[in-house]
Design an enzyme around this catalytic site. Sequence first.
Site, PDB file in Angstrom:
ATOM      1  N   GLY A 105       4.742   0.628   7.958  1.00 38.35           N
ATOM      2  CA  GLY A 105       4.795  -0.362   9.070  1.00 38.35           C
ATOM      3  C   GLY A 105       6.109  -0.825   9.805  1.00 38.35           C
ATOM      4  O   GLY A 105       6.471  -1.356  10.612  1.00 38.35           O
ATOM      5  N   SER A 112       8.292   1.458  10.335  1.00 37.06           N
ATOM      6  CA  SER A 112       8.850   2.485  11.516  1.00 37.06           C
ATOM      7  C   SER A 112       8.823   2.265  12.705  1.00 37.06           C
ATOM      8  O   SER A 112       7.921   1.359  13.190  1.00 37.06           O
ATOM      9  CB  SER A 112       7.622   3.718  11.506  1.00 37.06           C
ATOM     10  N   HIS A 133       5.880   9.153  15.756  1.00 31.83           N
ATOM     11  CA  HIS A 133       4.821   9.231  14.906  1.00 31.83           C
ATOM     12  C   HIS A 133       4.139   8.045  14.789  1.00 31.83           C
ATOM     13  O   HIS A 133       2.809   7.882  14.561  1.00 31.83           O
ATOM     14  CB  HIS A 133       5.215   9.579  13.476  1.00 31.83           C
ATOM     15  N   ASP A 162      11.632  12.183  17.167  1.00 24.57           N
ATOM     16  CA  ASP A 162      10.938  11.217  16.816  1.00 24.57           C
ATOM     17  C   ASP A 162      10.904   9.932  17.382  1.00 24.57           C
ATOM     18  O   ASP A 162      10.828   8.889  16.440  1.00 24.57           O
ATOM     19  CB  ASP A 162      10.874  11.090  15.061  1.00 24.57           C
TER      20      ASP A 162
END
Length: 525
Positions: free
Chosen positions: A254, A256, A146, A176
């Site tokens: 941020g 991630s 993502h 993901d």
Amino acid sequence: MKKRPMLAALVLVALGVIIGAAIVSFFGEDGVSSAFAQMRKRVELGSGQPPVKVESSAQVLNNAFIAVSKAVNPSVVTVAVVTERKADPRMKQFEDFFGFRFFGPNQRGQRGQQQPDEEESEGFRSQGTGSGVIVTGDGFIVTNNHVIEDAKDITITTFDGHELKAKLIGRDELTDLAVIKVEPKSGISLTPAFVGNSEEVQVGEWVVAVGNPFGTLQSTITSGIVSAKGRGLSGRGGYNVENYIQTDAAINPGNSGGGLFNLEGKLIGINTAIATRTGAFQGYGFAIPANLMRSVVEDLLDDGKINRGYIGVQITSINEATAKAVGLDKISGVMVQEVFKNGAGKAAGLQEGDVILEVDGTPVKTSNELQSLVSMRRAGDNVNLTVWRDGKRIGKTVTLKARDDEKEVAAEPGRPSAPADKDTDNAPIKFENLGLTIEPLTSEQRRELEVSGGVLISKVAPYSEAAKIGLRPGAVILKADKQALQSAKQLKDILTAKRGQAVLLQVKDGSATRLVGLEVPRQDG
């Protein structure tokens, strides 16, 4: 008269030079410093010593955090992206309702902002940042899908401030995860992380989260413990693989794609989501386990795509009532709710109502764990399952297949309807202590619901035993204790025989059919 002031000034200057020289020659440079130091001592602030002596054990822990921070920071990079996407209202609804935030890049931008010569678009062009972890010395970096999804441009910034353009190698929406690649340049060193074994992670152990929150606070270290393992984020469903490590180390937008490390500096997870009602950190974050990450990255590096294997079953975790209903002495394993035709499980002889206890000797307690273990295998691999069926443990070897959505999720065609019973055996019945009322199905209802038998749930009392297990009006109970139901009295007889025990029900609710355990009170009205 004018000469006297000038003469006096000259005398003063000369005197100053002589006195200064005398001071320097008397004290020396060190002497001057010492003199000023003496003056400073007169205005020293605070007490003369710290009020607490740190115990050696606490100092060791303090030094461990310092050491791991220095060691792992160079392995985490900032990932800056320019994206263009259409807003997904479904994800926003999910985040708002369930309180889980899958960050995406920490974004700023304008809807419809376009480059010259681009066609008109309702997309959202934005610039944003996330994080990534270097996993090889030649420039492969893992991040969240993502973060880079719909990216037109990807740039990474290393710990020491070097910027490098990156290209997408491959991504996997179901976990993901994504892999990007930079080309190393002379004078720029890339420090890969040491990838640990996430199966060895213990609840309660200290960890540090490393990333770049809010796109401005580069190389931020936060600390906490592993709060839980095997977490799934309720509501996403489908084929998403969710078996997260939960931590209370602060994770914010941020972060991630950043790393979760233990105190040995081993990478144990990739930070991906938080539980929040505000969009920022509220106490708990979630990381994708390193073992799952390793499997996905190896697949993506191999050919840029995932060759994941599937058993071809729909599963749910076991609760206490279901464990009792199938005769298990402890709450463990996952219930097979449906076996998809043409799937690997069907070919191996798996059945509805089987409970999968182990995968290749590894016990499974939740559906998330089973999903994660199987997702690390490829299509064509064999897995050995330990299955609980009819009160016995049996073994099944399943040759995993690639997913075929159309075949696996297709609903079975409706069976011909049977006439509704008219005798007293099928009169409506109310089970007071269960909070459940059932009644016969009409022929029209059977046609609409595509069932040949069963009884209709007409009422469910709030907070009742029936409500606790998810029964609701409009659903149909097809089987009880593995017996197909044709009348309300038949269900009453089964529940009466099971007083003080638990019974396994097969319930059709909309298009979904599931098995669920119901504890039956010793007395019922």
